[in-house]
Write a protein that holds these residues in place. Structure first.
Motif, short mmCIF file in Angstrom:
data_model
loop_
_atom_site.label_atom_id
_atom_site.label_comp_id
_atom_site.label_asym_id
_atom_site.label_seq_id
_atom_site.Cartn_x
_atom_site.Cartn_y
_atom_site.Cartn_z
N SER A 163 0.85 -1.19 0.00
CA SER A 163 0.00 0.00 0.00
C SER A 163 0.89 1.24 0.00
O SER A 163 2.03 1.19 0.49
CB SER A 163 -0.93 0.01 1.22
N TRP A 164 0.34 2.35 -0.54
CA TRP A 164 1.12 3.56 -0.70
C TRP A 164 0.32 4.79 -0.30
O TRP A 164 -0.88 4.89 -0.56
CB TRP A 164 1.55 3.75 -2.16
N TYR A 165 1.00 5.74 0.34
CA TYR A 165 0.51 7.11 0.49
C TYR A 165 1.22 7.94 -0.57
O TYR A 165 2.43 7.80 -0.77
CB TYR A 165 0.83 7.64 1.89
N GLN A 166 0.48 8.78 -1.28
CA GLN A 166 1.09 9.61 -2.32
C GLN A 166 0.52 11.02 -2.27
O GLN A 166 -0.64 11.22 -1.93
CB GLN A 166 0.90 9.00 -3.71
N THR A 167 1.35 11.99 -2.61
CA THR A 167 0.91 13.38 -2.55
C THR A 167 1.80 14.25 -3.43
O THR A 167 2.88 13.84 -3.83
CB THR A 167 0.94 13.91 -1.10
N ARG A 168 1.30 15.46 -3.71
CA ARG A 168 2.12 16.50 -4.29
C ARG A 168 2.39 17.55 -3.22
O ARG A 168 2.32 17.25 -2.03
CB ARG A 168 1.45 17.07 -5.55
N PHE A 169 2.67 18.78 -3.61
CA PHE A 169 3.20 19.73 -2.65
C PHE A 169 2.42 21.05 -2.70
O PHE A 169 1.78 21.38 -3.69
CB PHE A 169 4.68 19.99 -2.97
N PRO A 170 2.47 21.84 -1.61
CA PRO A 170 1.66 23.06 -1.55
C PRO A 170 2.20 24.15 -2.46
O PRO A 170 3.40 24.22 -2.74
CB PRO A 170 1.79 23.48 -0.08
N GLU A 171 1.29 24.98 -2.95
CA GLU A 171 1.65 26.18 -3.71
C GLU A 171 1.83 27.31 -2.71
O GLU A 171 0.88 27.80 -2.13
CB GLU A 171 0.55 26.52 -4.71
N LYS A 172 3.08 27.69 -2.47
CA LYS A 172 3.35 28.69 -1.45
C LYS A 172 4.72 29.32 -1.73
O LYS A 172 5.63 28.63 -2.18
CB LYS A 172 3.36 28.05 -0.06
N ASP A 173 4.85 30.61 -1.45
CA ASP A 173 6.13 31.31 -1.62
C ASP A 173 6.70 31.07 -3.01
O ASP A 173 7.87 30.74 -3.18
CB ASP A 173 7.14 30.86 -0.56
N ARG A 174 5.85 31.23 -4.02
CA ARG A 174 6.25 31.08 -5.43
C ARG A 174 6.53 29.63 -5.83
O ARG A 174 7.01 29.38 -6.93
CB ARG A 174 7.46 31.96 -5.74
N PHE A 175 6.29 28.67 -4.96
CA PHE A 175 6.36 27.26 -5.35
C PHE A 175 5.05 26.92 -6.05
O PHE A 175 4.08 26.51 -5.43
CB PHE A 175 6.56 26.37 -4.12
N ASP A 176 5.03 27.07 -7.37
CA ASP A 176 3.77 26.92 -8.08
C ASP A 176 3.41 25.44 -8.26
O ASP A 176 4.21 24.55 -7.98
CB ASP A 176 3.84 27.61 -9.44
N LYS A 177 2.20 25.18 -8.72
CA LYS A 177 1.69 23.81 -8.79
C LYS A 177 2.45 22.93 -9.77
O LYS A 177 2.33 21.71 -9.71
CB LYS A 177 0.21 23.84 -9.17
N GLY A 178 3.25 23.54 -10.66
CA GLY A 178 4.04 22.75 -11.58
C GLY A 178 5.31 22.18 -10.99
O GLY A 178 5.99 21.37 -11.63
N MET A 179 5.65 22.56 -9.76
CA MET A 179 6.90 22.10 -9.14
C MET A 179 6.64 20.83 -8.32
O MET A 179 6.75 20.82 -7.10
CB MET A 179 7.51 23.21 -8.28
N PHE A 180 6.32 19.77 -9.04
CA PHE A 180 6.06 18.49 -8.37
C PHE A 180 7.04 17.40 -8.81
O PHE A 180 6.98 16.28 -8.32
CB PHE A 180 4.64 18.03 -8.65
#
Length: 285
Positions: A163-180
């Motif tokens: 089994s796996w937990y998976q996630t991406r990362f928050p958009e904050k401080d110019r870390f936009d949604k494309g930085m995954f």
């Protein structure tokens, strides 16, 4: 090729290793036995030394030699707290696990990654086996886990891939949604519930933007802790004698240092060209 230094890097001597024309892409020294060393190659293979690098032998990992991107690469090696246990991450051929210092291996892949994709992303059938980096970590409940950096985000398993937990990362401080696009991963050497991931934008934009994120809860939640960089973060390094100091390098040679356990990362003035690995060691007078 592998070269060894016995004077803190002032000089190096080439070591005879059975690479047979392959490139060496990863190295790991056992925390349980400093004479036990593993090296991963391209195409994916594994060689081992039990005498501190004097002699080497091929290990029967059984990884694929080719993939959809060409030759496979054994990019990442991580030991656990249990002597004999080692994980190997291969691009693109999944994760391999041994409990006997490499004599026998179990292979597994990630699952659930399709749910992370955005509307403009296309799923690739070999994505579950596209492993960029692995590290031994610990959940906040104290369970041993494997944390994995992949092209589509962060993955974690506590049961050898069942089994796996998976996630991406928050958009904050110019870390936009494309930085995954996660390329590197590390834990704090004295607290494996603290996990760091080096990210950037996916190719061909991975030379445009990157950064480092930190999780204090074993990978459940993430906070950006570095400035926005000019390329993805390719590698991070630490040393057990300096638990609050870590360094990181971007693909295009920017260097970051933290001395407060990874809460704040600062750029140093000196930059390099294309860089793929680094290490740190305490000064010895």
């Amino acid at each position: 090729m592998i070269a060894r230094s016995t004077d803190l890097g002032d000089t190096y001597q080439r070591v005879k290793v059975p690479v047979n024309g392959r490139q060496v892409w990863s190295l790991a020294i056992s925390p349980h036995d400093p004479k036990l060393i593993f090296a991963g190659t391209r195409p994916a293979g594994l060689i081992r030394s039990t005498d501190g690098g004097e002699t080497w032998s091929e290990m029967p990992i059984g990884a694929a030699k080719v993939c959809s991107a060409g030759k496979t690469r054994l990019l990442s090696l991580t030991f656990t707290d249990v002597p004999g246990e080692l994980y190997a991450g291969i691009e693109i051929d999944g994760i391999y696990f041994t409990k006997d210092n490499g004599e026998t291996w179990t292979r597994f892949e990630t699952t659930g990654g399709r749910a992370l994709l955005g509307d403009d992303e296309v799923w690739k059938e070999d994505r579950p086996a596209d492993i960029h980096a692995v590290t031994h970590s610990t959940t906040t409940q104290g369970h041993p886990a494997l944390s994995v950096a992949m092209p589509i985000g962060y993955f974690r398993t506590e049961d050898l891939g069942k089994s796996w937990y998976q996630t991406r990362f928050p958009e904050k401080d110019r870390f936009d949604k494309g930085m995954f696009y996660a390329r590197s991963i590390a834990t704090k050497v004295d607290d494996p519930t603290v996990v760091f991931v080096g990210v950037g934008r996916r190719p061909p934009e991975h030379v445009v933007r990157g950064g480092i994120l930190r999780s204090d809860d074993g990978g459940d939640t993430w906070v950006p802790v570095s400035p926005v960089l000019r390329s993805e973060v390719w590698a991070m390094a630490s040393h057990p004698d300096m638990p609050d100091t870590m360094v990181a390098i971007t693909l295009n040679g920017q260097v970051l240092v933290t001395t407060d356990g990874g809460l704040v990362w600062e750029l140093i003035d000196h930059e390099f060209g294309e860089t793929r690995a680094l290490a740190i060691t305490p000064l010895v007078s």
